[in-house]
Design a protein around this motif. Structure first.
Motif, short mmCIF file in Angstrom:
data_model
loop_
_atom_site.label_atom_id
_atom_site.label_comp_id
_atom_site.label_asym_id
_atom_site.label_seq_id
_atom_site.Cartn_x
_atom_site.Cartn_y
_atom_site.Cartn_z
N THR A 85 0.96 -1.49 -0.17
CA THR A 85 0.08 0.03 0.00
C THR A 85 0.81 1.39 -0.05
OG1 THR A 85 -1.90 1.00 1.15
CG2 THR A 85 -0.29 0.09 2.70
N PRO A 86 0.20 2.37 -0.57
CA PRO A 86 1.33 3.51 -0.58
C PRO A 86 1.31 4.03 0.79
CG PRO A 86 -1.09 4.04 -1.18
CD PRO A 86 -0.91 2.39 -1.18
N ALA A 88 4.15 7.37 2.48
CA ALA A 88 5.27 8.32 2.44
C ALA A 88 6.24 7.95 3.31
CB ALA A 88 4.37 9.82 2.95
N TYR A 139 -1.72 12.44 -3.96
CA TYR A 139 -2.64 13.50 -3.26
C TYR A 139 -2.51 14.67 -4.10
CZ TYR A 139 -1.89 11.30 1.31
OH TYR A 139 -2.05 10.39 2.53
N THR A 165 -5.71 9.27 -2.97
CA THR A 165 -6.40 9.09 -1.76
C THR A 165 -7.36 10.54 -1.38
OG1 THR A 165 -4.27 7.83 -1.32
CG2 THR A 165 -5.26 9.03 0.47
N LYS A 235 -8.80 5.87 -3.01
CA LYS A 235 -8.49 4.98 -1.66
C LYS A 235 -8.96 5.86 -0.37
CE LYS A 235 -4.07 3.60 0.73
NZ LYS A 235 -4.08 4.65 2.08
N HIS A 259 -6.77 4.39 6.47
CA HIS A 259 -5.60 4.81 6.38
C HIS A 259 -4.79 4.18 7.73
CE1 HIS A 259 -3.80 8.43 4.45
NE2 HIS A 259 -2.78 7.95 4.98
N ARG A 262 -4.68 6.19 11.10
CA ARG A 262 -3.97 7.20 11.37
C ARG A 262 -4.58 8.69 10.97
NH1 ARG A 262 1.45 5.54 10.87
NH2 ARG A 262 2.17 7.32 9.65
N ASP A 290 -7.46 -2.12 2.53
CA ASP A 290 -6.30 -2.30 3.50
C ASP A 290 -6.61 -1.65 4.95
OD1 ASP A 290 -5.63 0.72 4.26
OD2 ASP A 290 -5.22 0.70 1.95
N SER A 291 -5.77 -2.07 6.08
CA SER A 291 -5.78 -1.57 7.26
C SER A 291 -6.00 -2.69 8.14
CB SER A 291 -7.17 -0.65 7.61
OG SER A 291 -6.67 0.76 6.95
N GLY A 292 -4.93 -3.04 8.83
CA GLY A 292 -4.96 -4.05 9.98
C GLY A 292 -4.51 -5.52 9.37
N ARG A 294 -2.43 -8.54 9.21
CA ARG A 294 -1.10 -8.85 9.75
C ARG A 294 -0.97 -10.41 9.46
NH1 ARG A 294 -1.03 -4.69 9.59
NH2 ARG A 294 -0.72 -3.01 11.06
N GLY A 313 0.70 -2.46 4.91
CA GLY A 313 1.40 -1.43 5.35
C GLY A 313 2.41 -1.33 6.11
N ARG A 314 2.40 -1.11 7.61
CA ARG A 314 3.44 -1.23 8.44
C ARG A 314 4.29 -2.19 8.44
NH1 ARG A 314 -1.22 1.23 10.66
NH2 ARG A 314 -1.09 3.18 11.61
C1 LIG Z 1 4.25 5.25 7.59
C2 LIG Z 1 2.92 5.56 6.86
C3 LIG Z 1 2.82 6.41 5.86
C4 LIG Z 1 1.60 6.37 5.19
N1 LIG Z 1 1.50 7.34 4.13
C5 LIG Z 1 0.52 7.39 3.11
C6 LIG Z 1 0.26 8.10 2.04
O1 LIG Z 1 1.31 8.69 1.68
N2 LIG Z 1 -0.81 7.79 1.19
C7 LIG Z 1 -1.59 7.02 1.44
O2 LIG Z 1 -2.74 6.94 0.79
N3 LIG Z 1 -1.82 6.39 2.47
C8 LIG Z 1 -0.71 6.40 3.35
N4 LIG Z 1 -0.63 5.45 4.44
C9 LIG Z 1 -1.83 4.54 4.76
C10 LIG Z 1 -1.56 3.25 4.08
O3 LIG Z 1 -1.64 3.59 2.88
C11 LIG Z 1 -2.45 2.18 4.50
O4 LIG Z 1 -4.03 2.63 4.23
C12 LIG Z 1 -2.25 1.80 6.07
O5 LIG Z 1 -1.15 1.68 6.37
C13 LIG Z 1 -3.08 0.28 6.16
O6 LIG Z 1 -2.88 -0.03 7.66
P1 LIG Z 1 -1.80 -1.22 8.00
O7 LIG Z 1 -0.62 -0.39 8.17
O8 LIG Z 1 -2.54 -1.64 9.22
O9 LIG Z 1 -1.55 -2.07 7.01
C14 LIG Z 1 0.70 5.39 5.34
C15 LIG Z 1 0.75 4.38 6.35
C16 LIG Z 1 1.79 4.36 6.97
C17 LIG Z 1 2.00 3.54 8.30
#
Ligand SMILES: Cc1cc2nc3c(=O)[nH]c(=O)nc-3n(C[C@H](O)[C@H](O)[C@H](O)COP(=O)(O)O)c2cc1C
Length: 364
Positions: A85-86, A88, A139, A165, A235, A259, A262, A290-292, A294, A313-314
């Motif tokens: 997933t994207p 930054a 963005y 996004t 997204k 997200h 976040r 996405d999100s969670g 693991r 993501g993480r």
């Molecule tokens: C360090 C970090 C930076 C992120 N930056 C962006 C971003 O620039 N654009 C975006 O669409 N989502 C961003 N996200 C959200 C992720 O794309 C995604 O939605 C989220 O990390 C998924 O959850 P997970 O970390 O539990 O897998 C970011 C997430 C993290 C952890």
């Protein structure tokens, strides 16, 4: 005397333990930047907890011996229904930054979604993975000229879709970053077109959203679609009403996501949004999630609820932090191995056969 062996070969038991390993290695502010969520982090926790409320119902005596995790996603073949997933600022955890993560995705045979807020240019990322599948996350900037340039560059660099996004009109209140007075390291830049001068001047929390358009509407989606030949995905959808509007407007795919907890706190686990959205769009638009995620079981559950593929993501950044590109590949392959195991145990041979028959949702 015990000999201490140091190994750089990724050795992953599970992704929670990998996080603990990364935590030991990173400084507090960098770890918190990745791990943290908004506010009291209720949404962040709900993302993980909601998966535990879904149980898996296996079938037996299926005669299945081999399972196939590969899928076609918007015309591209992926080794697994799992993509990066994207995110930054990969450079916060490793000097290879997005190039390392993209190479890891390529090694695992899957898709990398490059962020606008990348520390490497989108061209560097693209060149480093040649023909491997890649999308560009956008963005929208307040300055339409920057947006036109970004779209043109993405097309030229061989990205095959734009992920717009839409859940960041403002940055969520991320207590950990505020507590740590997070500033981006001096050697990190954001060369894709966020306001570079502004970032150089502040490097603080404001720099994370410098220049981002803060009043997005459906007209902005239409504007983006008019200014590129690439498919434009959305997204950050959680409401079935928004999903229905997207389907009406023939958006090729939406990504159900909060997200990673976040942005808006005190939300529900993102996985809880999936089924109502799938029901509402009735196959008119593709739905990713996405999100969670693991575990392989989480991937299986999202597929069973109707997602075509899931974003990670993480955990990708934990793999990158410890082992570089090989760590990212190892994270993705680990999830694939777990998914294969679940599919074998549940009696499902291919991804398109994973359906709601195999799960039950309890006490949402
Ligand atoms: C360090 C970090 C930076 C992120 N930056 C962006 C971003 O620039 N654009 C975006 O669409 N989502 C961003 N996200 C959200 C992720 O794309 C995604 O939605 C989220 O990390 C998924 O959850 P997970 O970390 O539990 O897998 C970011 C997430 C993290 C952890």
């Amino acid at each position: 005397m015990t000999e201490t062996k140091t190994t750089t070969r990724p050795n992953i038991v599970n992704l929670d333990e990998l996080e603990q390993q990364a935590k030991k290695q990173l400084d507090q502010a960098s770890y918190d930047f990745v791990a943290g969520g908004a506010g009291s982090e209720l949404t962040l926790r709900a993302n993980l907890e909601a998966f535990q409320k879904i149980t898996i119902m296996p079938r037996v005596l299926t005669g299945i011996k081999k399972v196939d995790t590969s899928i076609d996603l918007l015309g591209q073949r992926l080794s697994m229904p799992i993509y990066v997933t994207p995110m930054a600022n990969h450079g916060v955890v490793h000097p290879l930054a997005e190039v390392g993560s993209a190479q890891g995705a390529k090694k695992a045979g899957t898709l990398f979604v490059a962020p606008t807020g990348s520390n490497k240019t989108m061209e560097e990322v693209a060149t480093s993975i040649k023909d491997s599948p890649r999308w560009f996350q956008l963005y929208l900037n307040k300055d339409p000229e920057i947006n036109k340039q970004l779209l043109r560059r993405a097309e030229k660099a061989g990205y095959s879709a734009i992920v717009l996004t839409v859940d960041l009109p403002v940055l969520g209140m991320r207590d950990r970053n505020i507590r740590n007075s997070l500033t981006l390291p001096k050697d990190l830049s954001s060369p894709n077109g966020l306001s570079e001068r502004f970032i150089a001047a502040t490097r603080g929390l404001e720099s994370l959203t410098a220049g981002i358009k803060d009043d997005l509407g459906w007209d902005d989606y239409e504007w983006t679609r008019e200014h590129t030949s690439l498919p434009v995905l959305i997204k950050g959808v959680l409401s079935p009403n928004d999903a229905e509007e997207a389907a009406k407007r023939k958006v090729p795919a939406i990504i159900v996501s909060n997200h990673g907890g976040r942005q808006l706190d005190t939300g529900f686990g993102a996985i809880q949004a999936l089924q109502p959205i799938i029901e509402r769009v009735g196959g008119k638009t593709k739905v990713l999630f996405d999100s969670g995620i693991r575990r392989g079981t989480d991937v299986f559950k999202a597929l069973a609820l109707g997602a075509e593929a899931v974003g990670i993501g993480r955990p990708v950044l934990w793999g990158l932090a410890i082992y570089g590109a090989d760590g990212v590949a190892a994270v993705l392959k680990h999830l694939q191995t777990e998914l294969v195991n679940v599919m074998r145990l549940a009696g499902v041979a291919k991804v398109s056969d994973v359906s709601s028959e195999y799960i039950e949702t309890n006490d949402w």
